[in-house]
Design an enzyme around this catalytic site. Structure first.
Site, PDB file in Angstrom:
ATOM      1  CG  ASN A  42     -18.915  25.310 -23.369  1.00  0.00           C
ATOM      2  OD1 ASN A  42     -19.974  25.780 -23.774  1.00  0.00           O
ATOM      3  ND2 ASN A  42     -18.058  24.695 -24.170  1.00  0.00           N
ATOM      4  CE  LYS A  69      -4.326   2.733   5.231  1.00  0.00           C
ATOM      5  NZ  LYS A  69      -5.196   1.550   5.135  1.00  0.00           N
ATOM      6  CB  THR A 120     -41.835  24.621  -6.952  1.00  0.00           C
ATOM      7  OG1 THR A 120     -43.002  25.056  -7.644  1.00  0.00           O
ATOM      8  CG2 THR A 120     -41.694  25.422  -5.673  1.00  0.00           C
ATOM      9  CG  HIS A 121     -42.860  21.263  -9.782  1.00  0.00           C
ATOM     10  ND1 HIS A 121     -43.032  19.923  -9.507  1.00  0.00           N
ATOM     11  CD2 HIS A 121     -43.554  21.926  -8.818  1.00  0.00           C
ATOM     12  CE1 HIS A 121     -43.794  19.775  -8.441  1.00  0.00           C
ATOM     13  NE2 HIS A 121     -44.126  20.972  -7.995  1.00  0.00           N
ATOM     14  CB  SER A 142      -0.934   0.006   1.214  1.00  0.00           C
ATOM     15  OG  SER A 142      -0.209  -0.195   2.405  1.00  0.00           O
ATOM     16  CE  LYS A 151     -21.489  26.021 -26.303  1.00  0.00           C
ATOM     17  NZ  LYS A 151     -21.558  24.608 -26.616  1.00  0.00           N
ATOM     18  CD  GLU A 174     -20.909  21.578 -18.549  1.00  0.00           C
ATOM     19  OE1 GLU A 174     -20.215  20.741 -19.146  1.00  0.00           O
ATOM     20  OE2 GLU A 174     -21.370  22.587 -19.113  1.00  0.00           O
ATOM     21  CD  GLN A 190      -3.024  -2.505   1.940  1.00  0.00           C
ATOM     22  OE1 GLN A 190      -2.280  -2.777   2.855  1.00  0.00           O
ATOM     23  NE2 GLN A 190      -2.838  -2.946   0.717  1.00  0.00           N
ATOM     24  CB  SER A 218     -16.441  25.066 -28.333  1.00  0.00           C
ATOM     25  OG  SER A 218     -16.413  24.324 -29.534  1.00  0.00           O
ATOM     26  CE1 TYR A 274      -5.822  -3.765   8.757  1.00  0.00           C
ATOM     27  CE2 TYR A 274      -4.883  -5.915   8.314  1.00  0.00           C
ATOM     28  CZ  TYR A 274      -5.099  -4.604   7.942  1.00  0.00           C
ATOM     29  OH  TYR A 274      -4.608  -4.134   6.751  1.00  0.00           O
TER      30      TYR A 274
HETATM   31  N1  ARG Z   1      -1.133  -1.431   4.954  1.00  0.00           N
HETATM   32  C1  ARG Z   1      -1.979  -1.987   5.963  1.00  0.00           C
HETATM   33  C2  ARG Z   1      -3.345  -1.291   5.916  1.00  0.00           C
HETATM   34  O1  ARG Z   1      -3.422  -0.265   5.370  1.00  0.00           O
HETATM   35  C3  ARG Z   1      -1.363  -1.807   7.314  1.00  0.00           C
HETATM   36  C4  ARG Z   1      -1.802  -2.795   8.317  1.00  0.00           C
HETATM   37  C5  ARG Z   1      -1.279  -4.123   8.011  1.00  0.00           C
HETATM   38  N2  ARG Z   1      -1.581  -5.063   9.007  1.00  0.00           N
HETATM   39  C6  ARG Z   1      -1.533  -6.386   8.799  1.00  0.00           C
HETATM   40  N3  ARG Z   1      -1.820  -7.149   9.781  1.00  0.00           N
HETATM   41  N4  ARG Z   1      -1.267  -6.886   7.607  1.00  0.00           N
HETATM   42  O2  ARG Z   1      -4.330  -1.799   6.398  1.00  0.00           O
END
Ligand code: ARG
Length: 458
Positions: free
Chosen positions: A284, A324, A154-155, A22, A282, A289, A321, A276, A316
């Site tokens: 825009n 993120k 409205t509408h 990661s 144009k 948008e 992961q 454009s 966990y």
């Molecule tokens: N890169 C992992 C995450 O974002 C960190 C935690 C990893 N923990 C594990 N037991 N493999 O979740």
């Protein structure tokens, strides 16, 4: 650096490593990871779990790493699994055995739960600042256009007269609630899970509170399993950001309509419009948008997070992961949208004459006409019907209620007299809507002034 030496006889397959790692997306949490490690190492020293000397070495080493990442001297590599592994490996390279003591009474599970809390906590502040800026611009504009009569819809059909400032203030109220929601969400995420370790806490005599205090957090998580498994603060933020995007997208949609040739209520500044490649005429509203379009990304991020979390047993699991990229994308997207949308709004030009013209057609004073009849003693339903007949007559004669002669009024209802023309004067219709929260210029000015005070208190 590979963390699980000892048990394994083979190197990780390179494809598996690429799939598993990661670092490419969690490296952005380097600062939070290092600050968390510094707090942990200091506490380990204070509690005499490691020596003061080692603690000091670790802290100094980590500060050096932070400085080198920030100056660009130290770059992230292509193989480390994640930011935690990278930092610890670099530390050990720099300070030797003391570096290997940092992970005492800690797991990457509580470490990553801490890092993401710290990272998002700071992003909450940025998001609030950006939303405050938007509200500030709206408050200014609302004051400026507190007398600019336009039709309220409205509408998407012209309905009743309001002023442009009133329309804008509606979006400020939405943004104020967004600010509130993000602040609320920050409170719940701003607690330290460190000490939960992998899932079952630790036998080391840690001082969890002191780590939380060092990191400016409000307290510690109360259950070690929950501390490492909970991502509802991520879900909360993603949901709050989805709502921000609903609001921005609706606002964007109106901006797009307002600058169309059909409405011509506003004109966007050239610096916030695009042309454009083929049609020379144009201009825009691409920014609006894109904001409308990008709302879909944020809803998608929110859905991805909910789905990733819904079926995983405690504690966990690697599924987590996936939190993120989704939440980072949601935060980045909202920040990018706000950074373009707010100045676009700030620099727009308003075509008050066209708004007033649009207000003159569409019988938006019909309710006021009926209300006037009520004042003359007619029950509202009857007044409503009589006014409806007048509108039909106006359409036949291609005129407005203001220009319809009194004898036409009298044909529909004997009670009409000259007084009705005063009652249906558009400026008066707006001016008299002084109810708290209403569109009267005096009320809009009051609301805008109050909004500025509310902003100053956040
Ligand atoms: N890169 C992992 C995450 O974002 C960190 C935690 C990893 N923990 C594990 N037991 N493999 O979740």
């Amino acid at each position: 650096m590979k963390l699980w030496t000892g048990r394994f006889k083979k190197e990780l397959d390179p494809r598996t490593n690429d799939f598993n790692r990661s670092l490419p997306f969690d490296s952005r949490m380097y600062r939070q990871d290092i600050m968390g490690s510094i707090a942990h190492a200091e506490m380990l020293g204070e509690c005499e779990i490691i020596t003061k000397e080692d603690s000091l070495k670790i802290v100094e080493g980590l500060k050096g790493i932070l400085a080198d990442i920030e100056s660009g001297k130290l770059q992230f590599d292509d193989v480390s699994e994640d930011i935690h592994t990278f930092t610890e490996g670099e530390l050990t390279k720099r300070i030797g055995d003391a570096g290997k003591r940092l992970h005492t009474a800690r797991s990457r599970n509580d470490q990553v739960a801490l890092d993401i809390r710290l990272y998002l906590r700071d992003e909450c502040d940025t998001l609030v600042e950006m939303l405050k800026e938007l509200v500030g611009v709206i408050a200014e504009k609302a004051e400026q256009y507190s007398e600019t009569v336009m039709p309220g819809y409205t509408h998407l059909q012209r309905a009743q007269p309001i002023v442009f400032g009133h329309q804008l203030l509606a979006y400020a109220e939405m943004a104020m609630r967004d600010i509130d929601r993000i602040g609320d969400c920050k409170k719940r995420m701003n607690v330290s899970p460190l000490g939960s370790c992998a899932l079952a806490g630790t036998t080391y005599p840690l001082n969890r509170q002191s780590v939380a205090e060092k990191l400016n957090m409000l307290g510690v998580t109360r259950n070690s399993l929950d501390g490492v498994s909970d991502r509802d603060f991520v879900l909360e933020l993603a949901s709050a950001l989805s709502i921000v995007m609903v609001h921005l997208s609706r606002f964007a949609e109106e901006v797009i309509l307002w600058c169309s040739g059909e409405f011509k209520f506003i004109e966007l500044d050239d610096a916030f419009s695009t042309g454009s490649s083929i049609m020379p005429q144009k201009k825009n509203p691409d920014i609006a948008e894109l904001v409308r379009g990008k709302s879909g990304r944020v809803f998608g991020d929110n859905m991805a997070l909910l789905t990733a979390m819904k079926g995983i047993p405690l504690a966990y699991n690697k599924d987590m992961q996936e939190d993120k990229e989704a939440i980072f994308d949601a935060v980045d997207t909202v920040e990018k949208c706000l950074s373009a949308f707010t100045p676009m709004l700030d620099t727009m030009r308003v075509n008050a004459a066209n708004m007033r013209k649009a207000a003159s057609f569409g019988f938006i004073n019909a309710t006021d006409c009926a209300d006037w009849l009520v004042g003359e003693g007619l029950p509202f339903r009857d007044a409503y019907k009589a006014t409806g007949e007048l509108v039909a007559r106006c359409i036949e004669l291609n005129t407005s209620l203001e220009d319809l002669p009194l004898d036409e009024y009298k044909k529909v209802c004997e009670r009409f007299n000259d007084g009705v023309y005063i009652a249906i004067d558009l400026e008066k219709c707006v001016r008299d809507r002084t109810v708290y929260g209403g569109p009267a210029p005096s009320e809009v000015k009051r609301q805008a002034a109050e909004l500025k005070l509310r902003l100053a208190e956040i």
